[in-house]
Design a protein around this motif. Structure first.
Motif, mmCIF file in Angstrom:
data_model
loop_
_atom_site.group_PDB
_atom_site.id
_atom_site.type_symbol
_atom_site.label_atom_id
_atom_site.label_comp_id
_atom_site.label_asym_id
_atom_site.label_seq_id
_atom_site.Cartn_x
_atom_site.Cartn_y
_atom_site.Cartn_z
ATOM 1 N N UNK A 1 0.830 -1.201 0.000
ATOM 2 C CA UNK A 1 0.000 0.000 0.000
ATOM 3 C C UNK A 1 0.865 1.251 0.000
ATOM 4 N N UNK A 2 1.943 1.201 0.761
ATOM 5 C CA UNK A 2 2.867 2.338 0.819
ATOM 6 C C UNK A 2 3.543 2.543 -0.533
ATOM 7 N N UNK A 3 3.979 1.459 -1.143
ATOM 8 C CA UNK A 3 4.640 1.545 -2.450
ATOM 9 C C UNK A 3 3.708 2.166 -3.494
ATOM 10 N N UNK A 4 2.459 1.720 -3.514
ATOM 11 C CA UNK A 4 1.483 2.266 -4.463
ATOM 12 C C UNK A 4 1.197 3.742 -4.172
ATOM 13 N N UNK A 5 1.162 4.074 -2.885
ATOM 14 C CA UNK A 5 0.910 5.452 -2.459
ATOM 15 C C UNK A 5 2.037 6.373 -2.932
ATOM 16 N N UNK A 6 3.275 5.923 -2.811
ATOM 17 C CA UNK A 6 4.429 6.716 -3.255
ATOM 18 C C UNK A 6 4.404 6.880 -4.778
ATOM 19 N N UNK A 7 4.100 5.784 -5.483
ATOM 20 C CA UNK A 7 4.060 5.841 -6.953
ATOM 21 C C UNK A 7 2.962 6.800 -7.425
ATOM 22 N N UNK A 8 1.794 6.742 -6.757
ATOM 23 C CA UNK A 8 0.634 7.535 -7.194
ATOM 24 C C UNK A 8 0.733 9.004 -6.770
ATOM 25 N N UNK B 1 3.550 10.504 -4.712
ATOM 26 C CA UNK B 1 4.860 11.077 -4.400
ATOM 27 C C UNK B 1 5.912 10.651 -5.426
ATOM 28 N N UNK B 2 5.490 10.515 -6.671
ATOM 29 C CA UNK B 2 6.420 10.071 -7.708
ATOM 30 C C UNK B 2 7.586 11.039 -7.880
ATOM 31 N N UNK B 3 7.385 12.304 -7.434
ATOM 32 C CA UNK B 3 8.439 13.313 -7.569
ATOM 33 C C UNK B 3 9.636 13.044 -6.658
ATOM 34 N N UNK B 4 9.519 12.047 -5.745
ATOM 35 C CA UNK B 4 10.622 11.746 -4.824
ATOM 36 C C UNK B 4 11.736 10.928 -5.473
ATOM 37 N N UNK B 5 11.449 10.359 -6.636
ATOM 38 C CA UNK B 5 12.455 9.525 -7.297
ATOM 39 C C UNK B 5 13.713 10.346 -7.585
ATOM 40 N N UNK B 6 14.847 9.802 -7.175
ATOM 41 C CA UNK B 6 16.165 10.422 -7.379
ATOM 42 C C UNK B 6 16.360 11.727 -6.595
ATOM 43 N N UNK B 7 15.476 12.000 -5.634
ATOM 44 C CA UNK B 7 15.632 13.185 -4.795
ATOM 45 C C UNK B 7 16.402 12.845 -3.520
ATOM 46 N N UNK B 8 16.998 13.868 -2.928
ATOM 47 C CA UNK B 8 17.729 13.704 -1.674
ATOM 48 C C UNK B 8 16.783 14.044 -0.531
ATOM 49 N N UNK B 9 16.511 13.064 0.328
ATOM 50 C CA UNK B 9 15.459 13.192 1.331
ATOM 51 C C UNK B 9 16.025 13.175 2.743
ATOM 52 N N UNK B 10 15.330 13.868 3.623
ATOM 53 C CA UNK B 10 15.687 13.907 5.041
ATOM 54 C C UNK B 10 14.488 13.420 5.835
ATOM 55 N N UNK B 11 14.670 12.372 6.633
ATOM 56 C CA UNK B 11 13.576 11.806 7.415
ATOM 57 C C UNK B 11 13.667 12.274 8.865
ATOM 58 N N UNK B 12 12.620 12.958 9.315
ATOM 59 C CA UNK B 12 12.559 13.393 10.705
ATOM 60 C C UNK B 12 12.315 12.161 11.575
#
Length: 439
Positions: free
Chosen positions: A4-11, A13-24
């Motif tokens: 469900x999380x994977x599908x949610x990210x694809x649908x 948050x697709x803009x996160x691909x290849x981005x540099x992320x910071x997790x709080x």
């Protein structure tokens, strides 16, 4: 949950691909599950942990836990310690508000310094419910009922579709370790009281409460979208953006039955809180003002004018010679008669022999008078303002150029006739005002 999380990210948050992320990452169950899910998707991320030093050794143990987890999993980790209690006292904030401000300010510093694209926080569906009820209990507009945004600038919240129960089940199934925050068990804070005493009642009344709430939230967001469209259309009809100000045309505003709702939508982001007084301003006498911390709303004849409160600047400048460069946007230069053209609002030509240095630049004051160019006799500056229909803000922003206690120029508006060039003029000074915001 993983699928469900994977599908949610694809649908969503697709803009996160290849981005540099910071997790709080607090070390609690929500942020540790989020970290585990991001790791599963092979996203590029680092961890950021804030130690607010509010729970003694427990806070320090949380920090140690996150650092150790990052080390074992070869994840870059940023940590910081805050003296939250001192900060909250110094700035007269609640502990929770102080911690939130410290946290997000630091996140934005990391984004800037380390070139992260987004910061992810682990807010979930139960947090949405609690925020909704907190806003409801305090009174709010529709904005307060549309929940925590999943994307807000460079802050993302990818777990909002998951309940606390789903997160706990997933953590146990995958043997994810986390730290318990003892303060979550206390009803000292409003959020905890709602979490422990109010939400369980709703869940008892409706076992599908979270699902129903999620649907309601989506409906409210759709309605908010319709309202935003209406607000934008009305804004284009009513509001004039001019000289870093907003001018609200009162007659057009009042053609809208729900004009108060439009005013709220346009002005709430500027920090106003005395809404009854602000709404009454529409029918008040000209000159009345309402203030927020950083802005002032003025009733000026046919308009409400919003302007930022400017920091007080020098009220007076002295210029000792024509060659001196003043700390003011005014230029002086000698010129030939052949260079003289018609004076503009921001340029005047004066007879050098009629000017006596030092000259002064100052704000206008009551009782000032001058001899307007092109007119016979003198006129009070206040009468000139009235005839020219100056707003209060324009009056406050107007500067006077003075020589020998006589007005040479209402800078940017009208020159004085006594200093003009004539047939006897031998040397001419060209004076240019280089800041035309008041013109």
């Amino acid at each position: 949950m993983e699928k469900k999380f994977q599908n949610h990210i694809i649908s969503n948050f697709s803009f996160l691909k290849d981005k540099k992320l910071l997790l709080a990452t607090s070390g609690g169950i929500d942020s540790m599950v989020m970290t585990y899910l991001f790791h599963k998707l092979n996203l590029n991320f680092a961890l950021a942990h804030c130690n607010f030093q509010l729970r003694g050794t427990e806070s320090n143990d949380d920090e140690t836990f996150v650092k150790q987890f990052a080390k074992e999993n070869k994840i870059e980790c940023f940590t910081i310690q805050f003296n939250t209690e001192n900060y909250s006292k110094e700035y007269k904030l609640s502990t929770q508000i102080a911690a939130r401000k410290l946290r997000y300010d630091w996140f934005h510093e990391l984004i800037e310094k380390e070139k992260f694209d987004y910061v992810a926080t682990a807010h979930h569906l139960d947090d949405q419910v609690e925020t909704f009820l907190i806003n409801f209990s305090r009174g709010t507009g529709l904005d307060g009922f549309t929940g925590i945004p999943s994307v807000n600038g460079n802050i993302i919240r990818p777990l909002l579709i998951f309940s606390r129960e789903e997160i706990e089940e997933y953590a146990k199934e995958n043997q994810i370790q986390w730290r318990e925050d003892s303060s979550n068990a206390s009803d000292k804070y409003v959020r905890n009281k709602i979490r422990h005493q109010v939400v369980p009642v709703f869940k008892e009344l409706n076992p599908s409460f979270l699902s129903s709430f999620q649907n309601t939230l989506e409906n409210l967001k759709q309605e908010q979208s319709l309202i935003n469209d209406a607000v934008q259309n009305a804004y284009q009809n009513v509001v004039i953006e001019e000289n870093n100000q907003l001018k609200i045309t009162i007659s057009t505003l009042l053609s809208y039955t729900n004009y108060k709702a439009y005013l709220y939508q346009w002005l709430h982001k500027y920090g106003f809180s005395a809404w009854d007084d602000l709404f009454d301003l529409v029918h008040s006498q000209s000159g009345k003002q309402i203030f927020s911390d950083e802005y002032v709303l003025l009733k000026d004849r046919a308009f409400l004018i919003l302007s930022k409160i400017e920091k007080k600047e020098n009220e007076e400048y002295i210029i000792n010679s024509i060659t001196e460069k003043p700390n003011f946007p005014l230029n002086f230069e000698l010129c030939n008669l052949s260079d003289i053209s018609n004076s503009l609002k921001n340029i005047i030509f004066v007879d050098e022999s009629k000017i006596q240095f030092p000259i002064k630049i100052r704000k206008w004051k009551e009782g000032d008078y001058f001899y307007p160019s092109g007119m016979q006799g003198k006129k009070k500056v206040s009468k000139f303002f009235k005839d020219e229909k100056f707003t209060l803000f324009q009056k406050q922003d107007t500067w006077i150029l003075e020589s020998k206690n006589e007005i040479v120029w209402i800078i940017g508006y009208r020159a004085d006739d006594r200093f003009k060039i004539d047939n006897t003029t031998q040397h001419t000074i060209k004076i240019t005002f280089t800041n035309e915001k008041n013109i």
